[in-house]
Design an enzyme around this catalytic site. Structure first.
Site, PDB file in Angstrom:
ATOM      1  N   ASP A 283       0.873  -1.158   0.000  1.00 27.08           N
ATOM      2  CA  ASP A 283       0.000   0.000   0.000  1.00 27.08           C
ATOM      3  C   ASP A 283       0.920   1.220   0.000  1.00 27.08           C
ATOM      4  OD1 ASP A 283      -3.154   0.626   1.697  1.00 27.08           O
ATOM      5  OD2 ASP A 283      -2.084   1.737   0.140  1.00 27.08           O
TER       6      ASP A 283
HETATM    7  C1  GLC Z   1      -4.426   4.246  -0.227  1.00 23.84           C
HETATM    8  C2  GLC Z   1      -5.248   3.015   0.049  1.00 23.84           C
HETATM    9  C3  GLC Z   1      -5.232   2.024  -1.066  1.00 23.84           C
HETATM   10  C4  GLC Z   1      -5.068   2.746  -2.397  1.00 23.84           C
HETATM   11  C5  GLC Z   1      -3.689   3.385  -2.397  1.00 23.84           C
HETATM   12  C6  GLC Z   1      -3.447   4.205  -3.672  1.00 23.84           C
HETATM   13  O1  GLC Z   1      -3.890   4.774   0.919  1.00 23.84           O
HETATM   14  O2  GLC Z   1      -5.066   2.349   1.287  1.00 23.84           O
HETATM   15  O3  GLC Z   1      -6.463   1.286  -1.015  1.00 23.84           O
HETATM   16  O4  GLC Z   1      -5.195   1.830  -3.468  1.00 23.84           O
HETATM   17  O5  GLC Z   1      -3.462   4.185  -1.258  1.00 23.84           O
HETATM   18  O6  GLC Z   1      -4.277   5.317  -3.693  1.00 23.84           O
END
Ligand code: GLC
Length: 751
Positions: A283
């Site tokens: 993430d």
């Molecule tokens: C965010 C989320 C994830 C998302 C990523 C990119 O913090 O936790 O679900 O796909 O960052 O935006």
């Protein structure tokens, strides 16, 4: 100059040179055997990996945030698509495209920015789960994947499936509820639909990211068997159903180590036990090391600007040089990414932005999903469906004269023309608060052209009550906005809406409440209202969907994918762990309920919920008969008949629960299958279900096998987990041993 900048400049130069190469007159077209589509994805990945320099390999494991508001944004990534989630440079020399990453499960999202791309939004993930219709999940995924491709993206960060262990979780609207079988199948079909566009989808957030408070630091504590029978089972089913190219590891810790450097989660469960062949991406801001992350199973650092350091840039190159990360492991990281690119068609079907999008057709797909997702919770005196010849209809609250609500954060899809309601707080991420411009008032008026439709904002309950008192029909909206990185502090509707609804209901006993919420809410006014329709966050054409259900153009067929509690005291954790004011505080969340999530917990504790999992009324009635069960080809097959005994066509969700009479499970019963049946009045249909055998078994941790205990089991056919309309029989099952995929293991006579 920082390592990251150096790396970036090298990347940018490499990208520029590589792009220029083919243009150099006479550049010999080096043969590219990996482009032979007759070869398997594994063969192709192996072939091209051999050709890569170490520099080129490094490119694949290090991703950039695609937007310009990252905390430590130093150099704008020119090649990234604006307002996008991520970018990984390709290797043009070898015919390997760049990776353009977008969020997410409800449609092509835009990171908050001045000029977001405007796309079609599905209703919330929880809404799609409430349809209990895997075909709709697939269709919705195929639609948003098509919009992602047309927008130039080849990676869609979808597949959110964390179980609803807490109804206050600020991202419940992105997920699919509390049951691993329902969630796994519904999200698996959505992922399959997305990837039908030759894109890579993810499944996320792996794992146990079941609350937003303290998400970056909390330590989720749960036993191996309990995890593999609940949250991990849901993700395993998504992988089996949808075969996502990538898994996104979560922010939080699990039993100590961070999820993105957790050898148990990544190397043992995902890659070894489940045989996952794709790659693990982090993430955005979930990486905390170089060597531990690489060796424990992480393959790609995403959105590196959100991390404390560019762990998978120069530091990884150094770690491979010194041998603390073996070259073979580093090659495997790259191999997995390339494997997914070949396997999902990303290499063979290059994306380009500005593809055509049929917004009318896509809006219809979203509306169909929304219509089937709406759950008729209550309908006393059959006050619904509304008659179209009523004289006056009062519509109150919820900005119903402008649009329908959506949830905030990285999954935010921006509507064409922008939000119908502007200026609502929070203005900054995970805001702004976005309303899709599909106004219920307009759609209600369109379906009842002879009626006088009067809207009141609800700002003054006394004024709204006065309007309600004189109206033939009254519809009052209850809304609850929430967004990523936040949890609801309680389950009450905010901004004194409970008072408004109570005042309106007191003025007119035929009041209908329409809820636009992320998930479960408390309803202190429930006894005073005639009907309640849960419309969730209903997406791009949600206003139409609401009106069509209210007037019976569509017979509601949604069923709850999550228990609606009667109070917070019924939850495993009445008080949420952590402190929203201290996001960096480290603390444990003890998932002592184990696999007894949702209705399983309520059964275990004999709690009576406000509305049970699986609940959903219809404008007609259904009855079950001829329930029978038997073993055929080593599978439990269940047959039964569903009859529509009412006056209008409708769809029923016949739910099969299984309860062991001898064996001990985590809870008294489990959902073991279901079917959604569309029946004309008076029609009867025979249904045959083959039960997923793991739903009948207990996981034996040491041997990693599922065991079905010999003995008697009760099969409960019902319209909800509370047993409404149930019929039941008892069956005898033989002992069976299954592998982790649910396949029979020949018994060796040993325990
Ligand atoms: C965010 C989320 C994830 C998302 C990523 C990119 O913090 O936790 O679900 O796909 O960052 O935006």
């Amino acid at each position: 100059m920082t390592t990251r900048t150096t790396t970036l400049i090298k990347h940018t130069l490499a990208v520029a040179i590589a792009a220029a190469l083919p243009l150099i007159a006479g550049a010999a077209e080096a043969p590219m055997p990996w482009m032979n589509r007759a070869l398997s994805a594994g063969q192709r990945a192996t072939l091209v990996l051999k050709e890569m320099t170490q520099e080129e390999k490094l490119q694949w494991v290090y991703g950039y945030f695609g937007s310009d508001f990252a905390p430590k944004k130093t150099i704008k990534i020119a090649a990234a698509l604006p307002s996008s989630a991520g970018y990984i440079p390709g290797v043009a020399r070898l015919g390997l495209p760049e990776l353009f990453e977008t969020d997410a499960g409800l449609g092509v999202a835009s990171q908050a920015s001045a000029n977001p791309r405007e796309r079609t939004s599905l209703p919330s993930g929880l809404a799609t789960a409430a349809t209990w219709n895997p075909k709709l999940a697939y269709q919705g995924g195929a639609m948003i994947g098509a919009e992602a491709r047309a927008s130039g993206f080849n990676v869609m960060l979808a597949g959110g499936v964390n179980l609803m262990r807490d109804p206050r979780n600020g991202r419940n609207f992105e997920y699919a509820g509390e049951d691993p079988l329902l969630s796994g199948i519904m999200v698996g079909q959505a992922v399959k639909g997305i990837q039908s566009n030759h894109l890579i989808s993810t499944v996320k957030h792996y794992a146990l990211n079941n609350q937003e408070t303290g998400r970056n630091e909390l330590d989720a504590r749960i036993g191996d068997v309990a995890a593999r029978t609940s949250d991990l089972l849901a993700m395993q089913l998504v992988i089996e159903q949808g075969d996502p190219g990538s898994v996104m590891c979560a922010y939080n810790r699990v039993n100590g180590p961070y999820a993105c450097e957790n050898a148990w989660l990544l190397n043992e469960v995902l890659k070894q036990d489940w045989g996952f062949k794709g790659y693990v991406m982090s993430d955005w801001g979930a990486v905390h090391s170089t060597v531990a992350s690489a060796n424990n199973g992480l393959d790609q650092q995403s959105g590196s600007e959100f991390d404390k350091s560019p762990y998978f840039a120069g530091a990884l190159e150094e770690a491979v040089k010194t041998g603390s990360v073996a070259q073979s492991r580093f090659d495997n990281m790259v191999y997995r990414i390339l494997y997914a690119m070949f396997d999902k068609g990303v290499v063979d079907h290059p994306v380009k932005p500005d593809g055509a999008i049929d917004f009318a057709a896509h809006g219809l797909i979203s509306r169909t999903d929304a219509e089937e997702s709406m759950v008729l919770l209550k309908n006393d005196g059959q006050v619904l469906p509304l008659r179209k010849d009523v004289k006056t209809i009062a519509v109150i609250g919820g900005y119903a004269d402008q649009g329908v609500l959506s949830g905030g954060g990285s999954s935010q899809v921006y509507p064409i023309g922008g939000s119908a309601v502007k200026g609502l707080l929070p203005a900054s991420w995970p805001g702004p608060v976005v309303y899709h411009p599909s106004a219920p008032v307009k759609e209600i008026a369109a379906l009842a052209p002879g009626a006088k439709v009067v809207f009141d904002s609800g700002a003054d309950p006394a004024r709204a009550a006065q309007l309600a008192a004189s109206a033939d029909a009254v519809i009052v909206f209850g809304t609850h906005w929430i967004g990523e990185a936040n949890d609801a502090l309680d389950l009450a509707l905010p901004d004194k809406q409970d008072e408004l609804i109570a005042a309106v209901a007191a003025a007119n006993p035929r009041t209908v409440v329409v809820l636009e919420t992320s998930g479960p809410v408390l309803m202190p006014w429930l006894g005073k209202t005639a009907a309640v329709l849960q419309a969730w966050y209903p997406g791009t054409r949600g206003g139409e969907a609401i009106a069509r259900v209210l007037f019976g153009d569509v017979n509601p067929s949604g069923h709850l994918p999550a228990t609606f509690p009667a109070s917070l005291s019924q939850l495993p954790r009445p008080v949420l762990d952590g402190d929203p004011a201290k996001p960096q505080m480290q603390f444990k969340v003890d998932y002592h309920e184990g696999a007894a999530v949702g209705y399983k917990w309520f059964d275990l504790k004999k709690h009576k919920p406000l509305f049970p999992f699986g609940h959903g009324l219809s404008y007609t009635r259904f009855e079950y008969s001829a329930l029978a069960g038997g073993y055929k080809d080593g599978q439990l097959q269940v047959r039964f008949k569903v009859s529509n005994t009412g006056k209008v066509a409708g769809k029923d969700v016949a739910q099969l629960y299984v309860s062991p009479l001898g064996a001990r499970w985590e809870a008294p019963k489990r959902l073991a299958g279901w079917d959604k049946v569309d029946l004309q009045p008076g029609e009867t249909r025979e249904v045959t279900l083959t039960v997923e055998p793991r739903m009948l078994a207990v996981l034996h941790g040491p041997s990693k096998t599922w065991r079905i205990a010999k003995g008697k089991y009760t099969l409960l056919l019902a319209q909800d987990a509370g047993g409404t309309g149930e019929s039941s029989i008892t069956v005898d099952l033989p002992a069976r041993k299954l592998d982790l995929h649910g396949k029979a293991v020949p018994s060796t006579g040993k325990r």
